[in-house]
Design an enzyme around this catalytic site. Structure first.
Site, PDB file in Angstrom:
ATOM      1  N   LEU A  35       0.822  -1.213   0.000  1.00 20.49           N
ATOM      2  CA  LEU A  35       0.000   0.000   0.000  1.00 20.49           C
ATOM      3  C   LEU A  35       0.856   1.264   0.000  1.00 20.49           C
ATOM      4  CD1 LEU A  35      -2.898  -1.027   2.394  1.00 20.49           C
ATOM      5  CD2 LEU A  35      -2.929  -0.910  -0.085  1.00 20.49           C
ATOM      6  N   THR A 130       9.417  -5.599 -17.582  1.00 23.85           N
ATOM      7  CA  THR A 130       9.157  -4.561 -18.576  1.00 23.85           C
ATOM      8  C   THR A 130      10.070  -4.694 -19.788  1.00 23.85           C
ATOM      9  OG1 THR A 130       9.389  -2.185 -18.943  1.00 23.85           O
ATOM     10  CG2 THR A 130      10.706  -3.108 -17.194  1.00 23.85           C
ATOM     11  N   ASP A 131       9.601  -4.188 -20.915  1.00 22.78           N
ATOM     12  CA  ASP A 131      10.466  -4.156 -22.108  1.00 22.78           C
ATOM     13  C   ASP A 131      11.560  -3.096 -21.970  1.00 22.78           C
ATOM     14  OD1 ASP A 131       8.856  -1.896 -22.305  1.00 22.78           O
ATOM     15  OD2 ASP A 131       8.297  -2.214 -24.402  1.00 22.78           O
ATOM     16  N   GLU A 132      11.433  -2.218 -20.960  1.00 23.83           N
ATOM     17  CA  GLU A 132      12.413  -1.133 -20.825  1.00 23.83           C
ATOM     18  C   GLU A 132      13.800  -1.657 -20.459  1.00 23.83           C
ATOM     19  OE1 GLU A 132      11.008   2.414 -18.845  1.00 23.83           O
ATOM     20  OE2 GLU A 132       8.947   1.942 -19.378  1.00 23.83           O
ATOM     21  N   TYR A 155      14.748   3.189 -12.955  1.00 20.45           N
ATOM     22  CA  TYR A 155      13.640   2.229 -12.942  1.00 20.45           C
ATOM     23  C   TYR A 155      13.993   0.996 -13.770  1.00 20.45           C
ATOM     24  CZ  TYR A 155       9.571  -0.106 -14.848  1.00 20.45           C
ATOM     25  OH  TYR A 155       8.709  -1.076 -15.274  1.00 20.45           O
ATOM     26  N   LYS A 159      14.635  -2.999 -12.694  1.00 24.41           N
ATOM     27  CA  LYS A 159      13.877  -4.148 -13.217  1.00 24.41           C
ATOM     28  C   LYS A 159      14.828  -5.145 -13.891  1.00 24.41           C
ATOM     29  CE  LYS A 159       9.991  -4.883 -13.213  1.00 24.41           C
ATOM     30  NZ  LYS A 159       9.164  -5.599 -12.196  1.00 24.41           N
ATOM     31  N   ARG A 219       5.708   4.648 -28.025  1.00 27.58           N
ATOM     32  CA  ARG A 219       5.482   3.536 -27.106  1.00 27.58           C
ATOM     33  C   ARG A 219       4.523   2.547 -27.771  1.00 27.58           C
ATOM     34  NH1 ARG A 219       9.282   5.564 -25.477  1.00 27.58           N
ATOM     35  NH2 ARG A 219       9.819   6.332 -23.396  1.00 27.58           N
ATOM     36  N   GLY A 288      17.405  11.396 -20.433  1.00 28.37           N
ATOM     37  CA  GLY A 288      17.629  10.001 -20.856  1.00 28.37           C
ATOM     38  C   GLY A 288      16.391   9.344 -21.451  1.00 28.37           C
TER      39      GLY A 288
END
Ligand code: TYD
Length: 352
Positions: A35, A130-132, A155, A159, A219, A288
């Site tokens: 939370l 993620t694909d990032e 981020y 990941k 995206r 970036g």
């Protein structure tokens, strides 16, 4: 089956997946959520009283609590969504991303290893990523499972690190893991810091629509329902130790997305399109900022027979409609009221 889902109150795919509580009444679901600011138990109001649904207020960064709840619940399947996900936040406070995404994932892996204790038959640890992690694309090409990782932001680096941890637990300990790397999700119940809900909220209340740079970044938009079905199929039929890329096959520039939102808001609120488009404001680019993401979905299509079913226009229109019909949900996640509610019900949280 006993299914432990992390991040069910905040992560758009996780709350959608938990709706399966009603469909799979023989299965037990446990939603484990810290939370934090983006988590809202109101998103699960329609399932919270189901007899096969439980909620546990646990922060994955707290290893002892994670061990305890996993050993008590004894899951067959873990679907791990919980993560800090917003790139802009990761640029402002990167350390919380390490804590939630890297430590949190590692704690869950270790708790699963201890709980399953080598009895891996029928067990799966699904890691939603993620694909990032693959970095950015130029005008051509697509991400696929064989590419090296080249994350750009704190981020995506966090990941990428969590994906490596999952693979390490598969290779070193034989933990039955599978990873999915998806493109940008959208749909109802997404926290309004992400592009689509933020723009819907601002357009419908006459506020500026801040487009980073010149709006030409691209995206690939994946409707949340299609994402969840892909995860479910990977869970049921995907190979252990493998990665599956999931994309919506709906590449759009950010400017096109914002204009499409203006169109839907204009139709649904009966407002002139020109006055909404006038709200578009080009602002300083994100540092970036990855130029383009796109996914080659060949593997999941050919191995598992999954494919996206919702077109971007259809999904976006439904999404805009949902946000316009549920202003109370947005108010509840953005007002101090929600934080006070969390504090009353669950005690203060570090992130709140
Ligand atoms: P976002 O929803 O933050 O997802 P991600 O960064 O993980 O792709 O942003 C999607 C795209 O929209 C990205 O190219 C950044 C851009 N964007 C804006 O132009 N303005 C905004 O206010 C936001 C939040 C994002």
């Amino acid at each position: 089956m006993r299914i432990l889902v992390t991040g069910g109150c905040g992560f758009i795919g996780a709350n959608f997946l938990l709706k399966k509580v009603q469909q799979f009444s023989d299965s037990q679901f446990l939603n484990l959520d810290a939370l934090t600011y983006a988590g809202n138990p109101l998103s699960l109001r329609d399932i919270e009283s189901a007899p096969n649904y439980q909620f546990a207020h646990v922060d994955l960064a707290d290893y002892e609590s994670v061990r305890q709840i996993v050993s008590e619940f004894k899951p067959d399947v873990i679907v791990h969504f919980a993560a800090e996900t917003h790139v802009d936040r990761s640029l402002k406070s990167p350390l919380s991303f390490l804590r939630s995404n890297v430590d949190g994932t590692t704690h869950l892996l270790e708790a699963a290893r201890e709980c399953w204790d080598g009895n891996y038959a029928g067990k799966v640890f699904m890691h939603v990523s993620t694909d990032e992690v693959y970095g950015e694309l130029g005008h051509t090409g697509k991400f696929h499972e064989e590419l090296p990782y080249r994350p750009s932001s704190p981020y995506s680096a966090s990941k990428a690190a969590s994906d490596h941890m999952v693979n390490a637990w598969f290779k070193s300990f034989g933990l039955p893991t599978k990873i999915t790397n998806c493109s940008n999700n959208y749909g109802p119940l997404q926290f309004p810091e992400k592009l689509i809900p933020l723009m819907i909220r601002n357009a419908s209340t006459g506020k500026p629509l801040p487009v980073y740079g010149d709006g030409s970044n691209v995206r690939d938009w994946l409707y949340v329902g299609d994402h969840v079905e892909a995860i479910w199929q990977v869970m049921e039929k995907g190979k252990l130790g493998e990665t599956y890329c999931i994309g919506g096959e709906s590449e759009r520039t950010n400017l096109d997305v914002v204009k499409a939102i203006c169109r839907s808001v204009s139709e649904l609120m009966n407002q002139p399109m020109e006055s909404l488009e006038r709200l578009i404001t080009f602002v300083t680019d994100r540092p970036g900022h990855d130029f383009r993401y796109a996914i080659d979905t060949s593997k999941i299509k050919s191995e598992l027979g999954w494919q996206p079913t919702v077109t971007f226009e259809e999904g976006l229109h439904q999404t805009v409609k949902w946000y316009l019909e549920n202003p109370g949900w947005i108010d509840s996640v953005t007002s101090g009221e929600y934080l006070r509610w969390v504090e009353e019900h669950y005690g203060a949280t570090e992130h709140a």
